[in-house]
Design an enzyme around this catalytic site. Structure first.
Site, short mmCIF file in Angstrom:
data_model
loop_
_atom_site.label_atom_id
_atom_site.label_comp_id
_atom_site.label_asym_id
_atom_site.label_seq_id
_atom_site.Cartn_x
_atom_site.Cartn_y
_atom_site.Cartn_z
N ASP A 158 0.82 -1.20 0.00
CA ASP A 158 0.00 0.00 0.00
C ASP A 158 0.86 1.26 0.00
O ASP A 158 2.08 1.20 0.18
CB ASP A 158 -0.92 0.00 1.22
N TYR A 161 6.35 -10.27 6.46
CA TYR A 161 6.28 -8.83 6.68
C TYR A 161 6.82 -8.50 8.06
O TYR A 161 6.66 -9.29 9.00
CB TYR A 161 4.83 -8.33 6.61
#
Length: 256
Positions: free
Chosen positions: A63, A121
């Site tokens: 994002d 992540y």
């Protein structure tokens, strides 16, 4: 640099890192924002390099404001440039906040997204008495003291195969929101706590919401058992805050 049209079309894999701070995320959404996305910026340089219209396939979207240390992508080309020549060209003409770490030929059927088995992540939470001036674009600072034992309890409840819709910003969708989170580690450093998530896929804002939920558990603002409630109700309102994007890094994409 026009390639030899008589050779078989090649499939080229890129391993890259980038600072997502000034970009609208990975994915190009048409021509309008091509220059403000990571994908669009790299495609521009690849197209000039090869003399072809290049479509870059990423392993997944990051994002706006999210960074990557190990994003993977691939593209097809007729160019006969050597891989080291491509790497040199890309790093010379791309902005300095995008770096190409490795370029290689891969089999024709390799697909960076469909062949990915899992991803890791890392969300970096800054701690300590004073927020770091120099790390503020790459961490989120927590003013409150965090209880690692409580956070570990919450993290253990998140591991496994669950419907993570409540831990995402996904609205209505016909696609499955079931994912498998194989591991969550909490790495405590001197002035930082790294929340490390590994799984077979992640929904929109899922890592940032999971991290925000763990932080709220760590501060005592919510019980670890609320994780079960989020899974049961699939209600986003039952989960914690969405932490800001600058602390999140796509660390590595795993393939067989």
């Amino acid at each position: 640099m026009q390639g030899n049209k008589n050779i078989m079309k090649r499939n080229i894999k890129l391993l890259m890192e980038y600072d997502g701070g000034r970009y609208d995320g990975w994915q190009r959404l048409g021509k309008k924002n091509s220059g403000t996305t990571i994908q669009g910026k790299i495609e521009e340089v690849l197209s000039k390099m090869t003399g072809e219209t290049i479509e870059l396939i990423g392993s997944g979207r990051t994002d706006a404001g999210v960074h990557a240390r190990g994003q993977v992508a691939n593209f097809h080309t007729d160019s006969d440039m050597k891989c080291w020549e491509m790497k040199y060209y890309l790093n010379r003409y791309l902005p300095q906040d995008i770096g190409i770490l490795y370029v290689s030929d891969v089999p024709e059927r390799f697909h960076s997204r469909l062949n990915a088995k899992s991803k890791r992540y890392i969300y970096r939470v800054a701690t300590g008495d004073v927020p770091s001036v120099f790390d503020r674009h790459y961490t989120w600072y927590c003013f409150d003291r965090l209880d690692m034992g409580l956070m570990k309890e919450g993290a253990d409840l998140m591991v496994g195969q669950h419907d993570f819709k409540g831990f995402s910003s996904v609205k209505k969708t016909n696609k499955s929101t079931v994912r498998t989170v194989s591991q969550i580690d909490i790495d405590v450093k001197e002035r930082e706590i790294d929340l490390i998530f590994e799984g077979n896929g992640f929904l929109y804002n899922m890592v940032r919401i999971m991290a925000g939920t763990l932080v709220e558990i760590g501060t005592g603002d919510r019980e670890s058992e609320t994780v079960k409630e989020v899974f049961r109700t699939k209600n986003r309102e039952k989960a914690g805050m969405t932490l800001p994007p600058q602390g999140l890094f796509l660390d590595e994409v795993f393939y067989e």
